[in-house]
Design a protein around this motif. Structure first.
Motif, PDB file in Angstrom:
ATOM      1  N   ILE A   1      39.056  46.150-100.998  1.00  0.00           N
ATOM      2  CA  ILE A   1      38.832  47.414-101.690  1.00  0.00           C
ATOM      3  C   ILE A   1      37.414  47.412-102.249  1.00  0.00           C
ATOM      4  O   ILE A   1      37.047  46.540-103.042  1.00  0.00           O
ATOM      5  N   PHE A   2      36.614  48.369-101.819  1.00  0.00           N
ATOM      6  CA  PHE A   2      35.276  48.598-102.351  1.00  0.00           C
ATOM      7  C   PHE A   2      35.355  49.769-103.335  1.00  0.00           C
ATOM      8  O   PHE A   2      36.239  50.620-103.215  1.00  0.00           O
ATOM      9  N   LEU A   3      34.421  49.829-104.251  1.00  0.00           N
ATOM     10  CA  LEU A   3      34.308  50.995-105.122  1.00  0.00           C
ATOM     11  C   LEU A   3      32.843  51.366-105.250  1.00  0.00           C
ATOM     12  O   LEU A   3      32.010  50.526-105.589  1.00  0.00           O
ATOM     13  N   ARG A   4      32.527  52.609-104.899  1.00  0.00           N
ATOM     14  CA  ARG A   4      31.150  53.085-105.064  1.00  0.00           C
ATOM     15  C   ARG A   4      31.018  53.727-106.438  1.00  0.00           C
ATOM     16  O   ARG A   4      31.696  54.697-106.754  1.00  0.00           O
ATOM     17  N   LEU A   5      30.157  53.149-107.244  1.00  0.00           N
ATOM     18  CA  LEU A   5      30.009  53.573-108.627  1.00  0.00           C
ATOM     19  C   LEU A   5      28.659  54.231-108.853  1.00  0.00           C
ATOM     20  O   LEU A   5      27.610  53.633-108.571  1.00  0.00           O
ATOM     21  N   GLY A   6      28.695  55.478-109.358  1.00  0.00           N
ATOM     22  CA  GLY A   6      27.479  56.123-109.828  1.00  0.00           C
ATOM     23  C   GLY A   6      27.143  55.520-111.176  1.00  0.00           C
ATOM     24  O   GLY A   6      27.659  55.936-112.213  1.00  0.00           O
ATOM     25  N   ALA A   7      26.277  54.504-111.167  1.00  0.00           N
ATOM     26  CA  ALA A   7      26.131  53.630-112.324  1.00  0.00           C
ATOM     27  C   ALA A   7      25.262  54.195-113.441  1.00  0.00           C
ATOM     28  O   ALA A   7      25.203  53.613-114.515  1.00  0.00           O
ATOM     29  N   SER A   8      24.601  55.315-113.194  1.00  0.00           N
ATOM     30  CA  SER A   8      23.876  56.015-114.254  1.00  0.00           C
ATOM     31  C   SER A   8      23.652  57.451-113.813  1.00  0.00           C
ATOM     32  O   SER A   8      23.331  57.703-112.654  1.00  0.00           O
ATOM     33  N   ASP A   9      23.827  58.372-114.760  1.00  0.00           N
ATOM     34  CA  ASP A   9      23.545  59.776-114.455  1.00  0.00           C
ATOM     35  C   ASP A   9      22.050  60.073-114.525  1.00  0.00           C
ATOM     36  O   ASP A   9      21.596  61.080-113.968  1.00  0.00           O
ATOM     37  N   TYR A  10      21.306  59.218-115.229  1.00  0.00           N
ATOM     38  CA  TYR A  10      19.885  59.482-115.493  1.00  0.00           C
ATOM     39  C   TYR A  10      19.700  60.868-116.114  1.00  0.00           C
ATOM     40  O   TYR A  10      18.776  61.600-115.768  1.00  0.00           O
ATOM     41  N   MET A  11      20.605  61.221-117.026  1.00  0.00           N
ATOM     42  CA  MET A  11      20.545  62.494-117.738  1.00  0.00           C
ATOM     43  C   MET A  11      20.877  62.248-119.201  1.00  0.00           C
ATOM     44  O   MET A  11      21.716  61.388-119.516  1.00  0.00           O
ATOM     45  N   THR A  12      20.262  62.981-120.096  1.00  0.00           N
ATOM     46  CA  THR A  12      20.535  62.850-121.516  1.00  0.00           C
ATOM     47  C   THR A  12      22.011  63.096-121.797  1.00  0.00           C
ATOM     48  O   THR A  12      22.573  64.111-121.371  1.00  0.00           O
ATOM     49  N   GLY A  13      22.648  62.133-122.461  1.00  0.00           N
ATOM     50  CA  GLY A  13      24.061  62.245-122.786  1.00  0.00           C
ATOM     51  C   GLY A  13      24.992  61.825-121.675  1.00  0.00           C
ATOM     52  O   GLY A  13      26.221  61.873-121.844  1.00  0.00           O
ATOM     53  N   HIS A  53      35.420  56.400-103.825  1.00  0.00           N
ATOM     54  CA  HIS A  53      34.140  57.044-104.159  1.00  0.00           C
ATOM     55  C   HIS A  53      34.142  57.530-105.610  1.00  0.00           C
ATOM     56  O   HIS A  53      34.897  58.425-105.977  1.00  0.00           O
ATOM     57  N   SER A  54      33.267  56.941-106.423  1.00  0.00           N
ATOM     58  CA  SER A  54      33.083  57.382-107.806  1.00  0.00           C
ATOM     59  C   SER A  54      31.590  57.494-108.089  1.00  0.00           C
ATOM     60  O   SER A  54      31.056  56.828-108.976  1.00  0.00           O
ATOM     61  N   ALA A  55      30.918  58.328-107.312  1.00  0.00           N
ATOM     62  CA  ALA A  55      29.476  58.523-107.477  1.00  0.00           C
ATOM     63  C   ALA A  55      29.119  59.953-107.098  1.00  0.00           C
ATOM     64  O   ALA A  55      29.981  60.754-106.728  1.00  0.00           O
ATOM     65  N   HIS A  56      27.840  60.300-107.246  1.00  0.00           N
ATOM     66  CA  HIS A  56      27.244  61.525-106.708  1.00  0.00           C
ATOM     67  C   HIS A  56      27.883  62.815-107.227  1.00  0.00           C
ATOM     68  O   HIS A  56      27.854  63.837-106.557  1.00  0.00           O
ATOM     69  N   GLY A  57      28.486  62.746-108.420  1.00  0.00           N
ATOM     70  CA  GLY A  57      29.005  63.950-109.047  1.00  0.00           C
ATOM     71  C   GLY A  57      30.350  64.418-108.565  1.00  0.00           C
ATOM     72  O   GLY A  57      30.765  65.545-108.867  1.00  0.00           O
ATOM     73  N   TYR A  58      31.088  63.569-107.823  1.00  0.00           N
ATOM     74  CA  TYR A  58      32.427  63.938-107.362  1.00  0.00           C
ATOM     75  C   TYR A  58      33.476  63.559-108.416  1.00  0.00           C
ATOM     76  O   TYR A  58      33.138  63.059-109.493  1.00  0.00           O
ATOM     77  N   LEU A  59      34.750  63.790-108.123  1.00  0.00           N
ATOM     78  CA  LEU A  59      35.786  63.777-109.159  1.00  0.00           C
ATOM     79  C   LEU A  59      35.803  62.513-110.018  1.00  0.00           C
ATOM     80  O   LEU A  59      35.806  62.601-111.253  1.00  0.00           O
ATOM     81  N   LEU A  60      35.852  61.345-109.403  1.00  0.00           N
ATOM     82  CA  LEU A  60      35.955  60.132-110.211  1.00  0.00           C
ATOM     83  C   LEU A  60      34.687  59.901-111.018  1.00  0.00           C
ATOM     84  O   LEU A  60      34.734  59.392-112.140  1.00  0.00           O
ATOM     85  N   ALA A 107      30.814  45.377 -82.193  1.00  0.00           N
ATOM     86  CA  ALA A 107      30.678  44.106 -82.935  1.00  0.00           C
ATOM     87  C   ALA A 107      30.230  44.274 -84.381  1.00  0.00           C
ATOM     88  O   ALA A 107      29.624  43.376 -84.965  1.00  0.00           O
ATOM     89  N   SER A 108      30.529  45.429 -84.960  1.00  0.00           N
ATOM     90  CA  SER A 108      30.337  45.626 -86.397  1.00  0.00           C
ATOM     91  C   SER A 108      31.701  45.803 -87.054  1.00  0.00           C
ATOM     92  O   SER A 108      32.665  46.202 -86.403  1.00  0.00           O
ATOM     93  N   LYS A 109      31.764  45.526 -88.358  1.00  0.00           N
ATOM     94  CA  LYS A 109      32.960  45.837 -89.127  1.00  0.00           C
ATOM     95  C   LYS A 109      32.775  47.214 -89.757  1.00  0.00           C
ATOM     96  O   LYS A 109      31.665  47.731 -89.852  1.00  0.00           O
ATOM     97  N   THR A 110      33.890  47.807 -90.183  1.00  0.00           N
ATOM     98  CA  THR A 110      33.801  49.163 -90.708  1.00  0.00           C
ATOM     99  C   THR A 110      34.885  49.427 -91.746  1.00  0.00           C
ATOM    100  O   THR A 110      36.014  48.948 -91.619  1.00  0.00           O
ATOM    101  N   ILE A 111      34.508  50.164 -92.782  1.00  0.00           N
ATOM    102  CA  ILE A 111      35.466  50.617 -93.777  1.00  0.00           C
ATOM    103  C   ILE A 111      35.292  52.126 -93.941  1.00  0.00           C
ATOM    104  O   ILE A 111      34.300  52.698 -93.498  1.00  0.00           O
ATOM    105  N   MET A 112      36.272  52.776 -94.566  1.00  0.00           N
ATOM    106  CA  MET A 112      36.191  54.222 -94.803  1.00  0.00           C
ATOM    107  C   MET A 112      36.068  54.505 -96.288  1.00  0.00           C
ATOM    108  O   MET A 112      36.731  53.853 -97.106  1.00  0.00           O
ATOM    109  N   GLN A 113      35.240  55.492 -96.618  1.00  0.00           N
ATOM    110  CA  GLN A 113      35.113  55.950 -97.999  1.00  0.00           C
ATOM    111  C   GLN A 113      36.023  57.159 -98.198  1.00  0.00           C
ATOM    112  O   GLN A 113      35.980  58.113 -97.424  1.00  0.00           O
ATOM    113  N   ILE A 114      36.852  57.112 -99.247  1.00  0.00           N
ATOM    114  CA  ILE A 114      37.794  58.202 -99.522  1.00  0.00           C
ATOM    115  C   ILE A 114      37.405  58.883-100.833  1.00  0.00           C
ATOM    116  O   ILE A 114      36.975  58.238-101.784  1.00  0.00           O
TER     117      ILE A 114
END
Length: 330
Positions: free
Chosen positions: A216-228, A166-173, A95-102
């Motif tokens: 369509i969901f998009l996971r965004l790494g919204a800040s690197d928290y790094m200089t530059g 997936h566009s977060a956590h240092g991966y390609l996007l 009884a939960s919904k589910t999506i996949m992260q690619i």
């Protein structure tokens, strides 16, 4: 009634409450990335009782060259669809919904895992891990866009309720988005709108494949928290473009800093990012990061920091967390 217990309704998606389980890598798949019995048992246990409104399946590689780690789940070819159908059916039965992260790991991939040459937006070493990448050509970028499209269609065929890019956590996007790892001089590099051209190409291709009514969901790494690195101001520009392109939900996390903030253990430590992004978009925004208490989740929603709350490590450690949290607020 508790805000956490309120349904969320959009034109494409209805969730019975505001609690979601964010994607967390388990390394439980078969060596070739197929669904294993351990994966099925894990998600069955986590979704039992339907207390979590939405379960986001861990990042799954769209292409062998983009595999991030051993025993990572695959969405890279049609042979995996049958096993993934079993996974979506189990979660729906609970009884939960589910999506996949690619995902494509880009320069966070390692040759000893993939057997392939490591590639990225630029020949810049990844701050997280991986070998020095070769800069992708324009034709190779087009091929990656098509692989995201094919992967998203497999997600739909496997019976899931949506797909997350997936566009977060240092991966390609995320590497394309961050000025620290994107030094390109062509149409994919430079200002924010150029650095998200690959994202917009993927969103368009995915939408064309899955149709108008598939979320369509998009996971965004919204800040690197790094200089530059990337900043929340970059992400506000990007978020508006993603919404215009057809993204239905924005799932906010960290960029090259990944999913934690060293020295910050507050509940919802990415809330300054979600609060700012919510000001410029009308689509729902997901907040994750350090949330371990139902009262904290409730407060963050009441303060309009986000529309949905992701609880990761607490649920990973304790499969009964969601039941206790929901029942405590009824």
């Amino acid at each position: 009634m508790s805000y956490l217990l309120e349904p969320l309704k959009t034109s494409k998606l209805t969730l019975k409450n505001r609690l979601i389980m964010p994607p967390m890598a388990t390394s439980k798949s078969e060596k070739d990335g197929r669904v294993s019995e351990d994966i099925l048992k894990y998600y069955d246990e986590k979704s039992k009782g339907g207390y979590i409104s939405l379960v986001i399946i861990e990042h799954s590689f769209i292409d062998k060259a983009g595999k991030a780690s051993e025993n990572q789940l695959s969405i890279s070819n049609d042979s995996v669809v049958e096993g993934l159908q079993k996974l979506s059916e189990i979660i729906h039965r609970n009884a939960s919904k589910t999506i996949m992260q690619i995902n494509h790991a880009g320069s966070a991939a390692m040759r000893n895992v993939t057997g392939c040459e490591v590639v990225g937006p630029s020949a810049v070493s990844n701050p997280i891990k991986g070998d020095m990448p070769r800069e992708l050509t324009g034709l190779e970028i087009d091929d990656i866009v098509q692989k995201f499209k094919a992967a998203a269609l497999r997600v739909k065929e496997a019976g899931f309720d949506g797909v997350e890019i997936h566009s977060a956590h240092g991966y390609l996007l995320n590497q394309f988005f961050s000025p620290l790892t994107n030094k390109r001089n062509d149409e994919y590099g430079g200002n924010v709108k150029s650095r998200i051209k690959i994202h917009l190409d993927i969103i368009k291709a995915v939408r064309g494949a899955v149709g108008d009514n598939f979320p369509i969901f998009l996971r965004l790494g919204a800040s690197d928290y790094m200089t530059g690195g990337s900043t929340v101001e970059d992400s506000k520009i990007a978020a508006k473009e993603f919404e215009k392109a057809g993204v239905d939900v924005l799932d906010i996390s960290g960029g090259l800093c990944r999913y934690t903030l060293p020295g910050n253990t507050s509940q919802g430590y990415f809330s300054p990012l979600t609060e700012e992004i919510k000001k410029v978009v009308s689509v729902p925004v997901i907040l994750t990061g350090g949330i371990t208490e139902s009262k904290a989740a409730e407060t963050l929603l009441l303060q309009h920091k986000a529309d949905l709350i992701g609880v990761g490590r607490a649920i990973y450690r304790d499969s009964s967390w969601a039941q206790r949290a929901i029942e405590s607020l009824r």
